[in-house]
Every structure is written in C-alpha cells, then in structure tokens.
Write a protein that holds these residues in place. Structure first.
Motif, PDB file in Angstrom:
ATOM      1  N   ILE A  43      29.242  30.810  12.852  1.00  0.00           N
ATOM      2  CA  ILE A  43      28.901  31.915  13.445  1.00  0.00           C
ATOM      3  C   ILE A  43      27.890  32.352  12.526  1.00  0.00           C
ATOM      4  O   ILE A  43      27.398  33.415  13.691  1.00  0.00           O
ATOM      5  N   ILE A  44      26.777  31.377  12.973  1.00  0.00           N
ATOM      6  CA  ILE A  44      25.297  31.592  12.937  1.00  0.00           C
ATOM      7  C   ILE A  44      24.847  30.263  14.257  1.00  0.00           C
ATOM      8  O   ILE A  44      25.278  29.204  13.424  1.00  0.00           O
ATOM      9  N   GLU A  45      24.280  30.945  14.857  1.00  0.00           N
ATOM     10  CA  GLU A  45      23.685  29.761  16.364  1.00  0.00           C
ATOM     11  C   GLU A  45      22.176  30.215  16.474  1.00  0.00           C
ATOM     12  O   GLU A  45      22.219  31.520  17.254  1.00  0.00           O
ATOM     13  N   SER A  46      21.252  29.362  16.374  1.00  0.00           N
ATOM     14  CA  SER A  46      20.190  29.383  16.945  1.00  0.00           C
ATOM     15  C   SER A  46      19.213  28.423  17.635  1.00  0.00           C
ATOM     16  O   SER A  46      19.568  27.076  17.460  1.00  0.00           O
ATOM     17  N   VAL A  47      18.869  28.780  18.541  1.00  0.00           N
ATOM     18  CA  VAL A  47      19.179  27.492  20.152  1.00  0.00           C
ATOM     19  C   VAL A  47      17.468  27.668  20.553  1.00  0.00           C
ATOM     20  O   VAL A  47      17.432  28.699  21.301  1.00  0.00           O
ATOM     21  N   GLY A  48      16.557  27.249  19.913  1.00  0.00           N
ATOM     22  CA  GLY A  48      15.111  27.409  20.754  1.00  0.00           C
ATOM     23  C   GLY A  48      14.249  28.286  20.590  1.00  0.00           C
ATOM     24  O   GLY A  48      13.562  29.121  21.100  1.00  0.00           O
ATOM     25  N   LEU A  49      15.117  28.904  19.205  1.00  0.00           N
ATOM     26  CA  LEU A  49      13.762  30.417  18.535  1.00  0.00           C
ATOM     27  C   LEU A  49      12.832  30.272  18.451  1.00  0.00           C
ATOM     28  O   LEU A  49      12.324  29.564  17.477  1.00  0.00           O
ATOM     29  N   ARG A  50      12.324  31.242  18.819  1.00  0.00           N
ATOM     30  CA  ARG A  50      10.435  31.031  18.544  1.00  0.00           C
ATOM     31  C   ARG A  50      10.427  32.938  18.446  1.00  0.00           C
ATOM     32  O   ARG A  50      11.067  33.642  19.135  1.00  0.00           O
ATOM     33  N   ARG A  51       9.070  33.130  17.459  1.00  0.00           N
ATOM     34  CA  ARG A  51       8.683  33.912  17.277  1.00  0.00           C
ATOM     35  C   ARG A  51       7.339  33.946  17.242  1.00  0.00           C
ATOM     36  O   ARG A  51       6.459  33.105  16.691  1.00  0.00           O
ATOM     37  N   SER A  52       6.322  34.356  17.839  1.00  0.00           N
ATOM     38  CA  SER A  52       4.766  34.201  17.244  1.00  0.00           C
ATOM     39  C   SER A  52       3.968  36.132  17.399  1.00  0.00           C
ATOM     40  O   SER A  52       5.044  37.387  18.147  1.00  0.00           O
ATOM     41  N   TYR A  53       3.146  36.275  16.986  1.00  0.00           N
ATOM     42  CA  TYR A  53       2.815  37.293  16.439  1.00  0.00           C
ATOM     43  C   TYR A  53       1.378  38.196  16.617  1.00  0.00           C
ATOM     44  O   TYR A  53       0.200  36.123  16.334  1.00  0.00           O
ATOM     45  N   ARG A  54       0.571  38.135  18.725  1.00  0.00           N
ATOM     46  CA  ARG A  54      -0.677  38.443  18.164  1.00  0.00           C
ATOM     47  C   ARG A  54      -0.898  36.548  18.638  1.00  0.00           C
ATOM     48  O   ARG A  54      -2.192  36.728  18.006  1.00  0.00           O
ATOM     49  N   GLY A  55      -0.281  36.016  18.948  1.00  0.00           N
ATOM     50  CA  GLY A  55      -0.940  34.727  19.332  1.00  0.00           C
ATOM     51  C   GLY A  55      -0.670  33.622  18.273  1.00  0.00           C
ATOM     52  O   GLY A  55      -0.673  32.244  19.100  1.00  0.00           O
ATOM     53  N   PHE A  56      -0.039  33.432  17.181  1.00  0.00           N
ATOM     54  CA  PHE A  56       0.712  32.944  16.292  1.00  0.00           C
ATOM     55  C   PHE A  56       1.909  32.694  16.505  1.00  0.00           C
ATOM     56  O   PHE A  56       2.868  33.424  16.612  1.00  0.00           O
ATOM     57  N   ASP A  57       2.226  31.187  16.687  1.00  0.00           N
ATOM     58  CA  ASP A  57       3.641  31.059  16.441  1.00  0.00           C
ATOM     59  C   ASP A  57       4.297  30.395  14.982  1.00  0.00           C
ATOM     60  O   ASP A  57       4.371  29.764  14.691  1.00  0.00           O
ATOM     61  N   ALA A  58       5.072  31.873  15.160  1.00  0.00           N
ATOM     62  CA  ALA A  58       5.188  31.524  13.127  1.00  0.00           C
ATOM     63  C   ALA A  58       6.552  30.841  13.319  1.00  0.00           C
ATOM     64  O   ALA A  58       7.093  30.311  12.399  1.00  0.00           O
ATOM     65  N   VAL A  59       7.568  30.410  14.568  1.00  0.00           N
ATOM     66  CA  VAL A  59       8.200  30.418  14.271  1.00  0.00           C
ATOM     67  C   VAL A  59       8.065  29.601  16.096  1.00  0.00           C
ATOM     68  O   VAL A  59       7.936  30.292  16.864  1.00  0.00           O
ATOM     69  N   ARG A  60       8.580  27.943  16.477  1.00  0.00           N
ATOM     70  CA  ARG A  60       7.861  27.676  16.741  1.00  0.00           C
ATOM     71  C   ARG A  60       9.326  26.753  17.699  1.00  0.00           C
ATOM     72  O   ARG A  60       8.844  25.253  18.848  1.00  0.00           O
ATOM     73  N   GLY A  61      10.404  27.087  17.593  1.00  0.00           N
ATOM     74  CA  GLY A  61      11.592  26.386  18.449  1.00  0.00           C
ATOM     75  C   GLY A  61      12.641  26.298  17.601  1.00  0.00           C
ATOM     76  O   GLY A  61      12.303  24.232  17.388  1.00  0.00           O
ATOM     77  N   VAL A  62      13.170  26.718  16.980  1.00  0.00           N
ATOM     78  CA  VAL A  62      14.146  26.523  15.598  1.00  0.00           C
ATOM     79  C   VAL A  62      15.596  26.266  16.383  1.00  0.00           C
ATOM     80  O   VAL A  62      16.340  27.311  17.045  1.00  0.00           O
ATOM     81  N   ASP A  63      16.389  25.151  16.100  1.00  0.00           N
ATOM     82  CA  ASP A  63      17.984  24.893  16.045  1.00  0.00           C
ATOM     83  C   ASP A  63      18.865  25.108  15.124  1.00  0.00           C
ATOM     84  O   ASP A  63      18.384  23.849  14.426  1.00  0.00           O
ATOM     85  N   PHE A  64      19.449  25.683  15.206  1.00  0.00           N
ATOM     86  CA  PHE A  64      20.454  25.446  13.989  1.00  0.00           C
ATOM     87  C   PHE A  64      21.714  25.868  13.723  1.00  0.00           C
ATOM     88  O   PHE A  64      21.957  27.209  14.851  1.00  0.00           O
ATOM     89  N   THR A  65      23.165  25.755  13.380  1.00  0.00           N
ATOM     90  CA  THR A  65      24.246  26.081  12.888  1.00  0.00           C
ATOM     91  C   THR A  65      24.480  26.648  11.887  1.00  0.00           C
ATOM     92  O   THR A  65      24.096  25.793  11.206  1.00  0.00           O
ATOM     93  N   VAL A  66      25.629  27.641  11.819  1.00  0.00           N
ATOM     94  CA  VAL A  66      25.696  27.725  10.302  1.00  0.00           C
ATOM     95  C   VAL A  66      27.570  27.922  10.947  1.00  0.00           C
ATOM     96  O   VAL A  66      27.996  29.057  11.092  1.00  0.00           O
ATOM     97  N   ALA A  67      28.268  27.491   9.642  1.00  0.00           N
ATOM     98  CA  ALA A  67      29.238  27.545  10.170  1.00  0.00           C
ATOM     99  C   ALA A  67      30.855  28.861   9.151  1.00  0.00           C
ATOM    100  O   ALA A  67      30.255  29.230   8.809  1.00  0.00           O
TER     101      ALA A  67
END
Length: 308
Positions: free
Chosen positions: A4-28
């Motif tokens: 139902i929820i799927e994250s693959v290689g998820l990344r999030r950056s703020y002005r050069g700062f990587d807060a999320v650096r490649g997150v993988d998981f699933t939720v059934a």
C-alpha cells in the motif's frame, strides 16, 4: 506482499543537505509500520514525502499505487495525516474545529462520532486555546480520522498524552488496523513501537539501518541473566559457560552478568546447577533483549562506525 506504501531510493535534500539519502521499504495493507530513529534521522522528512507534502529530490514513492505528490487529488481523500503540530485557530471550540475540518473532507464521519473515537466528546465546547497539550494531540488525531482513511500517517501521535490516554490511542490504532487501515507512524516511545508495530525500520542520518519484524530485530540481540554469587562461591564452580549457551560474561564484585542467544537453555543450566549445589542466587534477573536495547545498540554502533 500487497504494498500500500512503497518507497524506492527515496531522497530529499535541503540546500545541499541530504535529509533522506536513499530509503527503500514497503508497507502492506492493514499493517502497522513504525519508522524509528534519533532526532535528525530523517523520519519526518520521509513522512512528508509519503504524505505528498513535498516532491522527492530522487527516487519514487507510491501510496495506494499512486504518486502522492503529482496525483494528490486522487490520493489525499483516501489518506489521514496527523502532523507533529496541527496549528488550529485557537478561538474556535473543539466541535467548531471538527465541523470546519469536516467541511473540507470527503465523506467525513459525523463530528460526534469522531470526537467519541478519541475521547474528546466531553470537551466539545472548550476552546482550542484552553486544551492541554495532550488534548490537542487527540484533536489532531480526531481530524486525521474524519475521512475514514485507508492509510493513516501518524507523526509522534502520543507525545504529551498521559499514560491512560496513550493506551487508549494504542487500542484505537489496533481497532483501525483490524478494520483494514494501513498505519505508518513515527515515535520516540520504543514501547509504543513494540506494542503496535508489525514491522519497523530504524533510520540513521537519512538511511535505513535495519528493518524487519519487531521480534526479529530484537532477536538479533542477546538475552541477559544477572545474579549475585554467595561469598563462599566462585564463577569457576559453574558448569562450562559455553556449554550453557553463554556467549559473553563479566563480573563486578559478586555480581555475575551473562549474555546468551538461548535464554531458556542458559537459565535451565544455571538453575539446575544452583539447585544441586544448594546455592541461592540473590538478585536473579533473566530477560530477553528489548527493542530499546536493540535501538540503542544499532544507534551507538553506527555512530562509532562513522567517527572512525
């Protein structure tokens, strides 16, 4: 697994700062999934991407099979979101706040029903500014549940709640799960994750350090037995520790501490020896590892690895 929820290689950056650096998981479907981590681990940043509040810097995320940011109109009506802080108009009463929110929610349940779910029915005429911190959290949860969501995101849902209110919230989450709701929550209360989660992920500096069923994550850590030997007895009198399944031991004065991967085997061997030797083990304590111990061990291990 029906993700139902799927994250693959998820990344999030703020002005050069990587807060999320490649997150993988699933939720059934109908699963409770806990996202854990120390402050600054990236939990809330990840949650905001899953909720569609921001566009990922990289990777993909799907909720109910859709992109929650670019297909927000089709995802949002089926999702409930409880933020860390709601920010409601303080002059409105609790009932007025719920009715206002219901007017913006597709298929909203009746306000009285929503307030009863979270135990706020007797506070309906109280202004928001007069609510305690815990009551405001319950109001946040009330609004997240208004639309009968298929997916529920809870960011620190029981912060500020007293012990009874916290357990009432746990029971409500269990009931929602039983009705088929998928729940993803963040929490600093490890007991809460241990009580509620089917599976969890522990984040550290934008990455997932470990993920799996709660029992499996805990089982990777050794159980512990401690006791005090009488003054006329010595550690060397015990049966061979390795034969009892002991993987590590230490002593402090008369206190002996054993670590084992097979708690029953070690405890049986120890108690059998004590019985036949006529020894009373003062202060005997035997326990499996806890999620808190597993969490701290993982966090400390990662910190040491990164400072080398």
């Amino acid at each position: 697994m029906n993700a139902i929820i799927e994250s693959v290689g998820l990344r999030r950056s703020y002005r050069g700062f990587d807060a999320v650096r490649g997150v993988d998981f699933t939720v059934a479907r109908a699963e409770v999934f806990a996202l854990l981590g120390t402050n600054g681990a990236g939990k809330t940043s990840t949650l905001e991407l899953l909720e569609g509040q921001a566009e990922p810097t990289g990777g993909t995320v799907r909720v109910l099979g859709r992109d929650p940011y670019h297909e927000r109109a089709s995802v949002r009506p089926r999702v409930g979101v409880m933020l860390q802080e709601g920010g409601f108009p303080t002059e409105l009463t609790v009932l007025e706040t719920v009715r206002m929110w219901a007017g913006c929610t597709s298929g909203a349940r009746p306000a009285d029903e929503a307030l009863e779910l979270t135990g706020l029915d007797d506070r309906r005429t109280v202004r928001v500014k007069q609510l305690s911190g815990g009551e405001r959290r319950r109001l946040d949860l009330t609004l997240a549940l208004l639309g009968r969501p298929e997916v529920l995101f809870l960011d620190e849902p029981t912060t500020g709640l007293d012990a009874q209110s916290r357990r009432d919230t746990w029971e409500l989450i269990r009931e929602l799960k039983a009705q088929g709701t998928t729940v993803l929550l963040t929490t600093h209360y490890l007991e809460e994750a241990e009580e509620l989660a089917d599976r969890l992920a522990i984040m550290h500096r934008g990455l997932i350090a470990t993920t799996g069923r709660v029992a499996d994550v805990v089982a990777e850590r050794p159980s512990r037995i401690s006791f005090d030997l009488p003054v006329d007895r010595f550690l060397g009198e015990l049966p061979p520790l390795a034969a009892m399944g002991v993987t590590r031991h230490d002593t402090e004065g008369r206190t002996v501490r054993l670590e084992t991967r097979d708690l029953q085997r070690t405890a049986t061997g120890l108690l059998s020896w004590a019985h036949h030797a006529g020894v009373e083990l003062q202060g005997l304590d035997a326990r499996s590892a806890s999620l808190e111990e597993a969490f701290m061990e993982i966090a400390e291990g990662l910190e040491k690895r990164e400072t080398r």
